[in-house]
Design an enzyme around this catalytic site. Structure first.
Site, PDB file in Angstrom:
ATOM      1  N   ILE A  34       5.728  -3.162  -1.783  1.00 40.24           N
ATOM      2  CA  ILE A  34       6.212  -3.250  -0.405  1.00 40.24           C
ATOM      3  C   ILE A  34       6.356  -4.716   0.020  1.00 40.24           C
ATOM      4  CG2 ILE A  34       5.817  -2.534   1.986  1.00 40.24           C
ATOM      5  CD1 ILE A  34       4.090  -0.224   0.883  1.00 40.24           C
ATOM      6  N   THR A  58      -2.580   2.382   5.740  1.00 39.61           N
ATOM      7  CA  THR A  58      -2.066   3.632   5.189  1.00 39.61           C
ATOM      8  C   THR A  58      -2.471   4.835   6.035  1.00 39.61           C
ATOM      9  OG1 THR A  58      -2.329   5.109   3.288  1.00 39.61           O
ATOM     10  CG2 THR A  58      -4.134   3.625   3.698  1.00 39.61           C
ATOM     11  N   ASP A  59      -1.717   5.922   5.903  1.00 41.04           N
ATOM     12  CA  ASP A  59      -2.102   7.175   6.571  1.00 41.04           C
ATOM     13  C   ASP A  59      -3.308   7.837   5.898  1.00 41.04           C
ATOM     14  OD1 ASP A  59      -0.857   8.026   4.225  1.00 41.04           O
ATOM     15  OD2 ASP A  59       0.559   9.392   5.205  1.00 41.04           O
ATOM     16  N   GLU A  60      -3.642   7.397   4.667  1.00 36.99           N
ATOM     17  CA  GLU A  60      -4.727   8.073   3.941  1.00 36.99           C
ATOM     18  C   GLU A  60      -6.088   7.898   4.618  1.00 36.99           C
ATOM     19  OE1 GLU A  60      -4.844   7.911  -0.263  1.00 36.99           O
ATOM     20  OE2 GLU A  60      -2.669   7.868  -0.454  1.00 36.99           O
ATOM     21  N   TYR A  90     -10.145   4.518  -2.619  1.00 35.95           N
ATOM     22  CA  TYR A  90      -9.032   3.724  -2.075  1.00 35.95           C
ATOM     23  C   TYR A  90      -8.967   3.854  -0.559  1.00 35.95           C
ATOM     24  CZ  TYR A  90      -4.296   2.778  -0.407  1.00 35.95           C
ATOM     25  OH  TYR A  90      -3.222   2.343   0.339  1.00 35.95           O
ATOM     26  N   LYS A  93      -9.609   1.073   2.432  1.00 36.65           N
ATOM     27  CA  LYS A  93      -8.596   0.712   3.435  1.00 36.65           C
ATOM     28  C   LYS A  93      -9.143   0.970   4.846  1.00 36.65           C
ATOM     29  CE  LYS A  93      -4.862  -0.541   3.043  1.00 36.65           C
ATOM     30  NZ  LYS A  93      -4.262  -1.901   2.932  1.00 36.65           N
ATOM     31  N   ASN A 127       3.635   7.632   2.608  1.00 39.50           N
ATOM     32  CA  ASN A 127       4.066   7.252   1.250  1.00 39.50           C
ATOM     33  C   ASN A 127       5.443   6.592   1.246  1.00 39.50           C
ATOM     34  OD1 ASN A 127       2.000   9.395   0.806  1.00 39.50           O
ATOM     35  ND2 ASN A 127       2.528   9.011  -1.329  1.00 39.50           N
TER      36      ASN A 127
HETATM   37  P1  NAD Z   1       1.043  -2.833  -4.811  1.00 38.65           P
HETATM   38  O1  NAD Z   1      -0.140  -2.389  -5.592  1.00 38.65           O
HETATM   39  O2  NAD Z   1       2.420  -2.550  -5.355  1.00 38.65           O
HETATM   40  O3  NAD Z   1       0.974  -4.424  -4.581  1.00 38.65           O
HETATM   41  C1  NAD Z   1      -0.197  -5.061  -4.199  1.00 38.65           C
HETATM   42  C2  NAD Z   1       0.012  -6.574  -4.333  1.00 38.65           C
HETATM   43  O4  NAD Z   1      -1.200  -7.217  -3.906  1.00 38.65           O
HETATM   44  C3  NAD Z   1       0.292  -7.033  -5.768  1.00 38.65           C
HETATM   45  O5  NAD Z   1       1.327  -7.994  -5.781  1.00 38.65           O
HETATM   46  C4  NAD Z   1      -1.031  -7.646  -6.202  1.00 38.65           C
HETATM   47  O6  NAD Z   1      -0.871  -8.687  -7.169  1.00 38.65           O
HETATM   48  C5  NAD Z   1      -1.574  -8.185  -4.880  1.00 38.65           C
HETATM   49  N1  NAD Z   1      -3.038  -8.302  -4.879  1.00 38.65           N
HETATM   50  C6  NAD Z   1      -3.938  -7.368  -5.279  1.00 38.65           C
HETATM   51  N2  NAD Z   1      -5.201  -7.853  -5.161  1.00 38.65           N
HETATM   52  C7  NAD Z   1      -5.080  -9.105  -4.643  1.00 38.65           C
HETATM   53  C8  NAD Z   1      -6.021 -10.110  -4.286  1.00 38.65           C
HETATM   54  N3  NAD Z   1      -7.343  -9.925  -4.445  1.00 38.65           N
HETATM   55  N4  NAD Z   1      -5.559 -11.264  -3.782  1.00 38.65           N
HETATM   56  C9  NAD Z   1      -4.218 -11.480  -3.628  1.00 38.65           C
HETATM   57  N5  NAD Z   1      -3.287 -10.578  -3.984  1.00 38.65           N
HETATM   58  C10 NAD Z   1      -3.712  -9.401  -4.481  1.00 38.65           C
HETATM   59  O7  NAD Z   1       0.864  -2.225  -3.366  1.00 38.65           O
HETATM   60  P2  NAD Z   1       1.967  -1.680  -2.346  1.00 38.65           P
HETATM   61  O8  NAD Z   1       2.283  -0.277  -2.676  1.00 38.65           O
HETATM   62  O9  NAD Z   1       3.042  -2.674  -2.234  1.00 38.65           O
HETATM   63  O10 NAD Z   1       1.103  -1.653  -0.992  1.00 38.65           O
HETATM   64  C11 NAD Z   1       1.070  -2.801  -0.131  1.00 38.65           C
HETATM   65  C12 NAD Z   1       0.182  -2.496   1.055  1.00 38.65           C
HETATM   66  O11 NAD Z   1       0.707  -1.378   1.761  1.00 38.65           O
HETATM   67  C13 NAD Z   1      -1.255  -2.098   0.675  1.00 38.65           C
HETATM   68  O12 NAD Z   1      -2.114  -2.676   1.606  1.00 38.65           O
HETATM   69  C14 NAD Z   1      -1.257  -0.589   0.766  1.00 38.65           C
HETATM   70  O13 NAD Z   1      -2.544  -0.113   1.091  1.00 38.65           O
HETATM   71  C15 NAD Z   1      -0.288  -0.367   1.897  1.00 38.65           C
HETATM   72  N6  NAD Z   1       0.449   0.920   1.882  1.00 38.65           N
HETATM   73  C16 NAD Z   1       1.091   1.343   0.769  1.00 38.65           C
HETATM   74  C17 NAD Z   1       1.841   2.522   0.795  1.00 38.65           C
HETATM   75  C18 NAD Z   1       2.599   3.009  -0.403  1.00 38.65           C
HETATM   76  O14 NAD Z   1       3.117   4.127  -0.372  1.00 38.65           O
HETATM   77  N7  NAD Z   1       2.729   2.245  -1.474  1.00 38.65           N
HETATM   78  C19 NAD Z   1       1.886   3.279   1.976  1.00 38.65           C
HETATM   79  C20 NAD Z   1       1.188   2.813   3.107  1.00 38.65           C
HETATM   80  C21 NAD Z   1       0.491   1.628   3.049  1.00 38.65           C
HETATM   81  O1  DAU Z   2       0.017   7.885   1.860  1.00 40.69           O
HETATM   82  C1  DAU Z   2       0.162   6.519   1.591  1.00 40.69           C
HETATM   83  C2  DAU Z   2      -0.352   6.229   0.209  1.00 40.69           C
HETATM   84  O2  DAU Z   2       0.608   6.744  -0.709  1.00 40.69           O
HETATM   85  C3  DAU Z   2      -0.585   4.740  -0.046  1.00 40.69           C
HETATM   86  O3  DAU Z   2      -1.592   4.288   0.813  1.00 40.69           O
HETATM   87  C4  DAU Z   2      -0.983   4.488  -1.500  1.00 40.69           C
HETATM   88  O4  DAU Z   2      -1.098   3.100  -1.742  1.00 40.69           O
HETATM   89  C5  DAU Z   2       0.099   5.062  -2.391  1.00 40.69           C
HETATM   90  O5  DAU Z   2      -0.246   4.901  -3.747  1.00 40.69           O
HETATM   91  C6  DAU Z   2       0.331   6.538  -2.080  1.00 40.69           C
HETATM   92  O6  DAU Z   2      -0.811   7.339  -2.472  1.00 40.69           O
HETATM   93  P1  DAU Z   2      -0.638   8.774  -3.167  1.00 40.69           P
HETATM   94  O7  DAU Z   2      -1.868   9.088  -3.901  1.00 40.69           O
HETATM   95  O8  DAU Z   2      -0.110   9.767  -2.197  1.00 40.69           O
HETATM   96  O9  DAU Z   2       0.580   8.396  -4.171  1.00 40.69           O
HETATM   97  P2  DAU Z   2       0.863   8.754  -5.716  1.00 40.69           P
HETATM   98  O10 DAU Z   2       2.266   8.311  -6.008  1.00 40.69           O
HETATM   99  O11 DAU Z   2      -0.212   8.290  -6.623  1.00 40.69           O
HETATM  100  O12 DAU Z   2       0.839  10.359  -5.701  1.00 40.69           O
HETATM  101  C7  DAU Z   2       1.706  11.096  -4.854  1.00 40.69           C
HETATM  102  C8  DAU Z   2       1.388  12.556  -5.050  1.00 40.69           C
HETATM  103  O13 DAU Z   2       1.798  12.932  -6.369  1.00 40.69           O
HETATM  104  C9  DAU Z   2      -0.084  12.884  -4.965  1.00 40.69           C
HETATM  105  O14 DAU Z   2      -0.253  14.148  -4.348  1.00 40.69           O
HETATM  106  C10 DAU Z   2      -0.542  12.954  -6.424  1.00 40.69           C
HETATM  107  C11 DAU Z   2       0.702  13.453  -7.127  1.00 40.69           C
HETATM  108  N1  DAU Z   2       0.890  12.988  -8.522  1.00 40.69           N
HETATM  109  C12 DAU Z   2       0.824  11.661  -8.769  1.00 40.69           C
HETATM  110  C13 DAU Z   2       0.993  11.175 -10.035  1.00 40.69           C
HETATM  111  C14 DAU Z   2       0.903   9.682 -10.329  1.00 40.69           C
HETATM  112  C15 DAU Z   2       1.174  13.899  -9.521  1.00 40.69           C
HETATM  113  O15 DAU Z   2       1.277  15.106  -9.289  1.00 40.69           O
HETATM  114  N2  DAU Z   2       1.343  13.417 -10.785  1.00 40.69           N
HETATM  115  C16 DAU Z   2       1.253  12.111 -11.091  1.00 40.69           C
HETATM  116  O16 DAU Z   2       1.399  11.736 -12.298  1.00 40.69           O
END
Ligand code: NAD
Ligand code: DAU
Length: 353
Positions: free
Chosen positions: A11, A132-134, A158, A162, A187
């Site tokens: 992100i 996050t919504d989690e 996780y 958060k 997500n």
């Molecule tokens: P990501 O895992 O793709 O990226 C995380 C980044 O943070 C990476 O570039 C990593 O190198 C860096 N990082 C990790 N530990 C670090 C540290 N100690 N110091 C400095 N940098 C560090 O994560 P993402 O999916 O891009 O999520 C970004 C943010 O958004 C997170 O805070 C996550 O909780 C939140 N979020 C993610 C989602 C989702 O669906 N992916 C949804 C809602 C909120």
């Molecule tokens: O809701 C926001 C969150 O969404 C973020 O805070 C997290 O950083 C992000 O990773 C994501 O968490 P989820 O656990 O929801 O995402 P993930 O892609 O890991 O899984 C999505 C759904 O799919 C979950 O119900 C688990 C399922 N899943 C996931 C994987 C990797 C499978 O069924 N098979 C898989 O191999």
């Protein structure tokens, strides 16, 4: 200038690229480059003076103090985190370290820097925490969506880490008056999503002819938002959000996991036809994730009502764009998966101190 943490991740990198496509204000990007961080994603900014990359850990107070003193940002946007639920189940320690201790260290560094600003700049300063919504836990099938007033009930290491970071951010506003904003988003999906998460993993496995592993019965529900819509929400909250407030961000796209994978298979059947049969034949049900939250759903009405934000993409348009992106960016996926990229980064940065 603004300071972004975690801007080499999924992100954060989308945010930095979008920001610099729309705005001339520079970005200092602080990222540790864990397995999830990838500088290739930011390759187009290599010679762009508006982007300054600093490899640093958010747990390193001295490094943070030095970046803040040198670049004097008007805002800090905090994306950096350990983000994968399955990894948090196998190894929670990193999650506590980065998400709680790291956020605390960053807040302390920012509080100290903020205290040195002249009054007008102090008032205008913002610390935006991306969450996050989690943190709200799991919904039953008929429960209303999560609102900003929903009680916290995190279920995984996780989401607990958060939640801890959200509470610290809140406390720094209440106790010290730090002008904080928190977003709790559902997500995300889209370009540059690391292929450990559901959507990019399924695309990659499908193309490689591997099984598509669905946890449990495949009926867990997630509320999907195209990543660029999350970025636009963050920009609006940064510009117009009220300090101390939290804003839920979501796309009104509740889908079961099996619906998501079905959609992906249909798009791949259309865009990258197999010699025979459908990608659906690769679907395989596997042992469930321990403590697997059943349903997430976001009520994003506050953000729409107060700040006028709405997502631009539907699930259908966003998924099509995402599959197209992965089909033409196989090299990016291979780089992040091969391990070669990580070795290159170690080699390149080890000698720079
Ligand atoms: P990501 O895992 O793709 O990226 C995380 C980044 O943070 C990476 O570039 C990593 O190198 C860096 N990082 C990790 N530990 C670090 C540290 N100690 N110091 C400095 N940098 C560090 O994560 P993402 O999916 O891009 O999520 C970004 C943010 O958004 C997170 O805070 C996550 O909780 C939140 N979020 C993610 C989602 C989702 O669906 N992916 C949804 C809602 C909120
Ligand atoms: O809701 C926001 C969150 O969404 C973020 O805070 C997290 O950083 C992000 O990773 C994501 O968490 P989820 O656990 O929801 O995402 P993930 O892609 O890991 O899984 C999505 C759904 O799919 C979950 O119900 C688990 C399922 N899943 C996931 C994987 C990797 C499978 O069924 N098979 C898989 O191999």
């Amino acid at each position: 200038m603004i300071l972004v943490t975690g801007g080499a991740g999924f992100i954060g990198s989308n945010f930095v690229l979008d920001w610099l496509a729309q705005d001339d204000e520079g970005v200092v990007n602080v990222d540790k480059l864990t397995y999830a961080g990838n500088l290739n994603t930011l390759r187009s900014l290599r010679d762009d003076p508006r982007h300054v990359f600093v490899r640093a850990d958010i747990c390193d107070r001295a490094a943070l103090d030095s970046v803040l003193a040198q670049h004097k940002p008007r805002a800090v946007l905090h994306f950096a985190a350990e983000s994968h639920v399955d990894r948090s189940i196998h190894g929670p320690a990193e999650f506590v370290q980065t998400n709680i201790v790291g956020t605390f260290t960053l807040l302390e560094a920012v509080r100290s820097y903020w205290g040195t600003l002249p009054p007008l700049k102090r008032d205008a300063f913002r610390f935006l925490h991306v969450s996050t919504d989690e943190v709200f836990g799991s919904l039953g099938a008929d429960d209303p969506q999560f609102s900003e007033a929903t009680a916290y009930a995190p279920n995984s290491p996780y989401s607990a880490s958060k939640a801890g970071s959200d509470h610290l951010v809140r406390a720094y506003h209440h106790t010290y008056g730090l002008p904080v904003l928190t977003t709790n988003c559902s997500n995300n999906y889209g370009p540059h999503h690391f292929p450990e998460k559901l959507i990019p993993l399924m695309i990659q496995h499908a193309l490689e002819g591997k099984a598509l592993p669905i946890y449990g019965d495949g009926k867990n529900v997630r509320d999907w938002l195209y990543v660029k819509d999350h970025c636009s929400a963050i920009r609006i909250v940064l510009a117009n959000g009220r300090p101390g407030e939290t804003y839920n961000v979501g796309g009104w796209n509740e889908k079961t996991n099996i619906e998501v994978v079905d959609t992906l298979c249909a798009l791949l059947d259309e865009m990258k036809r197999k010699a025979s049969g459908s990608y659906r034949e690769q679907i395989s049900y596997v042992t469930d994730r321990p403590g697997h939250d059943r349903r997430y759903a976001i009520d994003a009405r506050k953000l729409e009502r107060e700040l006028g934000w709405k997502p631009a993409e539907t699930f259908e348009t966003g998924m099509r764009k995402t599959v197209e992106w992965y089909l033409v960016n196989g090299e990016w996926v291979r780089d992040v998966m091969s391990g070669e990229y990580r070795k290159w980064v170690e080699t390149n940065y080890a000698q720079r101190g």
